[in-house]
Design a protein around this motif. Structure first.
Motif, short mmCIF file in Angstrom:
data_model
loop_
_atom_site.label_atom_id
_atom_site.label_comp_id
_atom_site.label_asym_id
_atom_site.label_seq_id
_atom_site.Cartn_x
_atom_site.Cartn_y
_atom_site.Cartn_z
N LYS A 167 0.84 -1.18 0.00
CA LYS A 167 0.00 0.00 0.00
C LYS A 167 0.88 1.25 0.00
O LYS A 167 1.84 1.34 0.76
N PHE A 168 0.59 2.17 -0.87
CA PHE A 168 1.31 3.44 -0.86
C PHE A 168 0.28 4.57 -0.84
O PHE A 168 -0.86 4.41 -1.30
N LYS A 169 0.68 5.70 -0.28
CA LYS A 169 -0.23 6.82 -0.15
C LYS A 169 -0.29 7.61 -1.46
O LYS A 169 0.73 8.03 -1.98
N LYS A 175 -1.52 10.50 -1.85
CA LYS A 175 -1.20 11.89 -1.59
C LYS A 175 -0.26 11.99 -0.40
O LYS A 175 -0.39 11.23 0.56
N VAL A 176 0.68 12.91 -0.47
CA VAL A 176 1.63 13.13 0.62
C VAL A 176 1.76 14.62 0.89
O VAL A 176 1.37 15.46 0.06
N ARG A 182 -1.39 18.52 1.10
CA ARG A 182 -1.33 17.20 0.50
C ARG A 182 -1.45 17.32 -1.01
O ARG A 182 -2.29 18.07 -1.53
N VAL A 237 1.34 11.91 -5.17
CA VAL A 237 2.71 11.46 -4.98
C VAL A 237 3.56 11.67 -6.23
O VAL A 237 4.76 11.95 -6.14
N HIS A 250 8.45 7.12 -1.63
CA HIS A 250 7.44 6.06 -1.47
C HIS A 250 6.48 6.11 -2.65
O HIS A 250 5.47 6.80 -2.65
N GLU A 264 2.70 12.50 8.07
CA GLU A 264 2.46 11.25 7.35
C GLU A 264 3.59 10.92 6.40
O GLU A 264 3.98 9.79 6.23
N ASN A 265 4.14 11.93 5.76
CA ASN A 265 5.21 11.69 4.81
C ASN A 265 6.54 11.75 5.53
O ASN A 265 7.29 12.70 5.44
#
Length: 360
Positions: A153-155, A157-158, A167, A170, A177, A289-290
């Protein structure tokens, strides 16, 4: 023997000859027909195979021209690293967020001689810069991403520093990431020796994001120089820098960019103790988060602390630098010590003596 008898014998012989000739002709005709039938069957099979190949090629071209999303997940391109980077940056903390920001930031790109013979690098030294494709090897989810991509799983938005924590997608950021953790950077080519290339202006972490300039000045506390002298006897033997003065110039160039995270700049009076080993302690909710775009932090329970009393740490050339930022945005480097990231004696590292004749 009468003439009549002779006539009958001659007729019998002639009839027998005709019968034999007819039988031979019929046999040859039968064989010919069999061969003709076999040849026609073979030609039909060849034509069918040719048509099958043509249809398969057409289907392949169509599939390549219009790939289906489900086929993409089944496609992989296995690659083996051809080299490793020996950088002055031991951790992500302090590493420039884009290349050439810190001209003195040096690294050695050591190629695997079994895969990349030295002849492959002939002529590279005549160029000023080179492009480097690399893997974000410090990603914590890298193993899962390679082996089980469907479970990784990758985000999407960062948070990014230049947008003050807003945000964004990515692919519009420099976050490592990503679905495919491969990066591209440029570096200055200082020299080439055998299967090793000396680079400068690097933004690569040892073993292998725009920043706002907010630092007024970088200076060194009085006690810094004595601690640096104590460490240089050990660190200098494995350093890519000729002297303490050159190392100090590197420190100034790195710290002239504010390497703190957005949250740390927005909350300068929180009692935060910065660490440079990419590990976080305390409440994880205090970390953005990032995490890869910022320095990890520890929170104490002693309440607010004046910003000039917050101690930050930077790992550079295997040395742990302690510094603080006063209320006017000036950096004061307090002391230095040998860090746990310092390469041990078993590691074969590039050092300044190897490149002495190529560096001015």
């Amino acid at each position: 023997m009468s003439s009549k008898t002779l006539t009958l014998v001659a007729f019998a012989v002639a009839a027998s000859a005709i019968s034999a000739s007819t039988a031979i002709s019929l046999y040859i005709w039968g064989k010919f027909k069999g061969l003709e039938k076999s040849l026609n069957s073979t030609l039909q099979k060849c034509a069918a195979e040719r048509q099958g190949r043509v249809r398969a090629q057409q289907a392949l071209r169509k599939a390549l021209a219009q790939p289906k999303s489900e086929n993409l997940e089944l496609t992989s391109y296995p690659m083996t690293p051809i080299g490793v980077v020996q950088s002055c940056f031991s951790t992500r903390n302090g590493t420039p967020r884009q290349p050439l920001l810190v001209p003195l930031a040096r690294a050695c790109l050591v190629f695997d001689a079994s895969r990349v013979p030295p002849a492959s690098l002939e002529g590279l030294g005549e160029y000023s810069h080179c492009w480097i494709l690399y893997v974000f090897h410090l990603n914590t989810d890298l193993e899962k991403l390679w082996k089980e991509p469907s479970k990784s799983k990758f985000k999407a938005k960062v948070r990014v520093p230049r947008l003050k924590g807003e945000r964004i997608g990515v692919f519009a950021t420099r976050s490592p990431h990503r679905p495919c953790p491969i990066g591209l950077t440029v570096a200055k080519v200082e020299a080439v020796q055998g299967n090793t290339v000396l680079l400068s202006g690097v933004d690569l972490v040892d073993g292998t994001v725009e920043n706002k300039l907010t630092i007024a000045s970088v200076s060194f506390a009085e006690g810094f120089f004595s601690t640096l002298d104590d460490c240089w006897g050990t660190a200098g033997k494995k350093s890519l820098y000729a002297s303490i003065d050159e190392l100090q110039s590197l420190i100034k160039q790195v710290l002239s960019w504010d390497i703190r995270s957005v949250s740390q700049r927005n909350r300068p009076h929180d009692s935060l103790v910065m660490i440079g080993n990419d590990k976080a302690f305390g409440n994880p909710s205090d970390i953005d988060e990032n995490q890869d775009e910022e320095t990890s932090v520890c929170r104490s329970d002693q309440g607010p602390t004046p910003s000039e009393d917050v101690i930050y740490h930077l790992i550079l050339e295997g040395l742990d630098l302690s510094y603080r930022i006063d209320g006017n945005g000036n950096v004061i480097v307090e002391k230095v010590s040998i860090s746990s990231e310092f390469p041990n004696g078993k590691q074969n590292r590039c050092n300044y003596s190897m490149w002495r004749g190529h560096l001015t």
